[in-house]
Scaffold this motif. Structure first.
Motif, PDB file in Angstrom:
ATOM      1  N   TYR A  40     -28.614 -19.812 -26.628  1.00  0.00           N
ATOM      2  CA  TYR A  40     -29.202 -18.854 -26.155  1.00  0.00           C
ATOM      3  C   TYR A  40     -30.685 -19.743 -26.508  1.00  0.00           C
ATOM      4  O   TYR A  40     -30.379 -20.065 -27.561  1.00  0.00           O
ATOM      5  CB  TYR A  40     -29.375 -17.986 -26.072  1.00  0.00           C
ATOM      6  N   ALA A  41     -31.027 -20.805 -25.262  1.00  0.00           N
ATOM      7  CA  ALA A  41     -32.235 -21.280 -25.449  1.00  0.00           C
ATOM      8  C   ALA A  41     -33.481 -20.152 -25.103  1.00  0.00           C
ATOM      9  O   ALA A  41     -33.392 -19.995 -24.501  1.00  0.00           O
ATOM     10  CB  ALA A  41     -32.080 -22.751 -24.676  1.00  0.00           C
ATOM     11  N   VAL A  42     -34.562 -21.474 -26.243  1.00  0.00           N
ATOM     12  CA  VAL A  42     -35.948 -20.490 -25.451  1.00  0.00           C
ATOM     13  C   VAL A  42     -36.565 -21.567 -25.627  1.00  0.00           C
ATOM     14  O   VAL A  42     -36.996 -22.679 -25.961  1.00  0.00           O
ATOM     15  CB  VAL A  42     -36.568 -20.057 -27.038  1.00  0.00           C
ATOM     16  N   HIS A  43     -37.249 -21.510 -23.510  1.00  0.00           N
ATOM     17  CA  HIS A  43     -38.068 -22.055 -23.230  1.00  0.00           C
ATOM     18  C   HIS A  43     -40.203 -22.258 -23.328  1.00  0.00           C
ATOM     19  O   HIS A  43     -39.235 -21.294 -23.098  1.00  0.00           O
ATOM     20  CB  HIS A  43     -37.836 -23.211 -22.286  1.00  0.00           C
ATOM     21  N   ASP A  44     -40.827 -22.995 -23.991  1.00  0.00           N
ATOM     22  CA  ASP A  44     -42.032 -22.392 -23.123  1.00  0.00           C
ATOM     23  C   ASP A  44     -41.980 -22.892 -21.557  1.00  0.00           C
ATOM     24  O   ASP A  44     -41.263 -23.148 -20.749  1.00  0.00           O
ATOM     25  CB  ASP A  44     -42.797 -23.927 -23.029  1.00  0.00           C
ATOM     26  N   SER A  45     -43.303 -22.918 -21.181  1.00  0.00           N
ATOM     27  CA  SER A  45     -43.345 -22.381 -19.469  1.00  0.00           C
ATOM     28  C   SER A  45     -43.071 -24.062 -18.620  1.00  0.00           C
ATOM     29  O   SER A  45     -42.997 -23.676 -17.865  1.00  0.00           O
ATOM     30  CB  SER A  45     -44.735 -21.877 -18.884  1.00  0.00           C
ATOM     31  N   ASP A  46     -43.167 -25.137 -19.211  1.00  0.00           N
ATOM     32  CA  ASP A  46     -43.102 -26.382 -19.520  1.00  0.00           C
ATOM     33  C   ASP A  46     -41.237 -26.919 -19.491  1.00  0.00           C
ATOM     34  O   ASP A  46     -41.585 -27.621 -18.998  1.00  0.00           O
ATOM     35  CB  ASP A  46     -43.936 -27.567 -19.721  1.00  0.00           C
ATOM     36  N   GLY A  47     -40.867 -25.736 -19.987  1.00  0.00           N
ATOM     37  CA  GLY A  47     -39.312 -25.944 -18.996  1.00  0.00           C
ATOM     38  C   GLY A  47     -39.371 -26.858 -21.555  1.00  0.00           C
ATOM     39  O   GLY A  47     -37.623 -27.137 -21.275  1.00  0.00           O
ATOM     40  N   GLN A  48     -39.514 -27.336 -22.203  1.00  0.00           N
ATOM     41  CA  GLN A  48     -39.475 -27.618 -23.907  1.00  0.00           C
ATOM     42  C   GLN A  48     -38.639 -26.735 -24.270  1.00  0.00           C
ATOM     43  O   GLN A  48     -39.263 -25.579 -24.695  1.00  0.00           O
ATOM     44  CB  GLN A  48     -40.833 -27.996 -23.803  1.00  0.00           C
ATOM     45  N   GLN A  49     -37.806 -26.752 -24.336  1.00  0.00           N
ATOM     46  CA  GLN A  49     -36.957 -26.165 -25.665  1.00  0.00           C
ATOM     47  C   GLN A  49     -37.329 -25.931 -26.896  1.00  0.00           C
ATOM     48  O   GLN A  49     -38.021 -26.752 -27.777  1.00  0.00           O
ATOM     49  CB  GLN A  49     -35.580 -26.707 -25.759  1.00  0.00           C
ATOM     50  N   LEU A  50     -37.257 -24.932 -27.047  1.00  0.00           N
ATOM     51  CA  LEU A  50     -38.520 -24.481 -29.038  1.00  0.00           C
ATOM     52  C   LEU A  50     -37.348 -23.854 -29.290  1.00  0.00           C
ATOM     53  O   LEU A  50     -37.823 -24.711 -30.860  1.00  0.00           O
ATOM     54  CB  LEU A  50     -39.018 -23.362 -28.617  1.00  0.00           C
ATOM     55  N   ALA A  51     -36.324 -23.370 -29.206  1.00  0.00           N
ATOM     56  CA  ALA A  51     -35.500 -22.754 -29.723  1.00  0.00           C
ATOM     57  C   ALA A  51     -33.584 -22.962 -29.459  1.00  0.00           C
ATOM     58  O   ALA A  51     -33.848 -22.252 -28.197  1.00  0.00           O
ATOM     59  CB  ALA A  51     -35.207 -21.671 -31.151  1.00  0.00           C
ATOM     60  N   LEU A  52     -33.310 -22.831 -30.518  1.00  0.00           N
ATOM     61  CA  LEU A  52     -31.547 -22.246 -29.725  1.00  0.00           C
ATOM     62  C   LEU A  52     -30.747 -21.886 -30.825  1.00  0.00           C
ATOM     63  O   LEU A  52     -30.153 -22.207 -32.450  1.00  0.00           O
ATOM     64  CB  LEU A  52     -30.740 -23.829 -29.449  1.00  0.00           C
ATOM     65  N   VAL A  53     -30.367 -20.690 -30.393  1.00  0.00           N
ATOM     66  CA  VAL A  53     -29.410 -19.257 -31.373  1.00  0.00           C
ATOM     67  C   VAL A  53     -28.097 -19.236 -30.926  1.00  0.00           C
ATOM     68  O   VAL A  53     -28.262 -19.557 -29.602  1.00  0.00           O
ATOM     69  CB  VAL A  53     -30.557 -19.118 -31.831  1.00  0.00           C
ATOM     70  N   ALA A  54     -27.433 -18.242 -31.756  1.00  0.00           N
ATOM     71  CA  ALA A  54     -26.276 -18.287 -31.012  1.00  0.00           C
ATOM     72  C   ALA A  54     -26.044 -16.626 -31.296  1.00  0.00           C
ATOM     73  O   ALA A  54     -25.322 -16.386 -30.145  1.00  0.00           O
ATOM     74  CB  ALA A  54     -25.424 -18.317 -32.476  1.00  0.00           C
ATOM     75  N   ASP A  55     -27.438 -16.461 -30.418  1.00  0.00           N
ATOM     76  CA  ASP A  55     -27.266 -14.821 -30.476  1.00  0.00           C
ATOM     77  C   ASP A  55     -28.488 -14.411 -29.400  1.00  0.00           C
ATOM     78  O   ASP A  55     -29.753 -15.091 -29.968  1.00  0.00           O
ATOM     79  CB  ASP A  55     -27.247 -14.192 -31.664  1.00  0.00           C
ATOM     80  N   ARG A  56     -28.289 -13.777 -28.686  1.00  0.00           N
ATOM     81  CA  ARG A  56     -28.832 -13.149 -27.578  1.00  0.00           C
ATOM     82  C   ARG A  56     -30.857 -12.370 -27.732  1.00  0.00           C
ATOM     83  O   ARG A  56     -31.826 -13.086 -28.055  1.00  0.00           O
ATOM     84  CB  ARG A  56     -28.545 -12.796 -25.943  1.00  0.00           C
ATOM     85  N   LYS A  57     -30.287 -11.517 -29.005  1.00  0.00           N
ATOM     86  CA  LYS A  57     -31.192 -10.786 -29.488  1.00  0.00           C
ATOM     87  C   LYS A  57     -32.018 -11.561 -30.024  1.00  0.00           C
ATOM     88  O   LYS A  57     -33.323 -11.158 -30.757  1.00  0.00           O
ATOM     89  CB  LYS A  57     -30.299  -9.181 -30.603  1.00  0.00           C
ATOM     90  N   LEU A  58     -31.061 -12.423 -30.755  1.00  0.00           N
ATOM     91  CA  LEU A  58     -31.934 -13.444 -32.117  1.00  0.00           C
ATOM     92  C   LEU A  58     -32.619 -14.200 -31.518  1.00  0.00           C
ATOM     93  O   LEU A  58     -33.791 -13.975 -31.921  1.00  0.00           O
ATOM     94  CB  LEU A  58     -31.066 -13.995 -33.091  1.00  0.00           C
ATOM     95  N   ALA A  59     -32.763 -14.365 -30.390  1.00  0.00           N
ATOM     96  CA  ALA A  59     -33.970 -16.251 -30.019  1.00  0.00           C
ATOM     97  C   ALA A  59     -34.672 -14.454 -29.184  1.00  0.00           C
ATOM     98  O   ALA A  59     -36.001 -14.720 -29.796  1.00  0.00           O
ATOM     99  CB  ALA A  59     -33.584 -15.898 -28.219  1.00  0.00           C
ATOM    100  N   PHE A  60     -34.217 -13.159 -28.715  1.00  0.00           N
ATOM    101  CA  PHE A  60     -35.811 -11.932 -28.414  1.00  0.00           C
ATOM    102  C   PHE A  60     -36.956 -12.004 -29.812  1.00  0.00           C
ATOM    103  O   PHE A  60     -38.236 -12.309 -29.433  1.00  0.00           O
ATOM    104  CB  PHE A  60     -35.687 -11.498 -27.517  1.00  0.00           C
ATOM    105  N   VAL A  61     -36.222 -11.590 -31.416  1.00  0.00           N
ATOM    106  CA  VAL A  61     -36.190 -11.545 -32.594  1.00  0.00           C
ATOM    107  C   VAL A  61     -37.378 -12.690 -32.324  1.00  0.00           C
ATOM    108  O   VAL A  61     -38.721 -12.627 -33.300  1.00  0.00           O
ATOM    109  CB  VAL A  61     -35.288 -10.569 -33.371  1.00  0.00           C
ATOM    110  N   LEU A  62     -36.549 -13.768 -33.028  1.00  0.00           N
ATOM    111  CA  LEU A  62     -37.264 -14.666 -32.945  1.00  0.00           C
ATOM    112  C   LEU A  62     -38.364 -15.181 -32.430  1.00  0.00           C
ATOM    113  O   LEU A  62     -39.545 -15.846 -33.345  1.00  0.00           O
ATOM    114  CB  LEU A  62     -36.971 -16.073 -33.010  1.00  0.00           C
TER     115      LEU A  62
END
Length: 74
Positions: A40-62
């Protein structure tokens, strides 16, 4: 140069969480992913990847821990 951050009505910075197929990632990342098929990747509004994690829930928590407002991308 500052990257603009999208602001929602509550004043929180919005980030986007999306599923990424491990098979589409660089070899170094695939090796670290072990037996996972998706990350699961977390991206800002410009599409830049901020994080890449193994779990969807973890992406939201982070995201929330960093005062960001996560939104799922389908």
């Amino acid at each position: 140069m500052n990257t603009p951050i999208e602001i929602n009505t509550q004043g929180n910075r919005i980030v986007y969480v999306k599923t990424v197929e491990v098979s589409e990632l660089p070899r170094e990342v695939r090796e670290q992913a072990g037996d996972l098929d998706q990350l699961y990747a977390v991206h800002d509004s410009d599409g830049q990847q901020l994080a890449l994690v193994a779990d969807r829930k973890l992406a939201f928590v982070l995201a929330r821990e960093h005062d960001l407002s996560p939104v799922a991308v389908h």
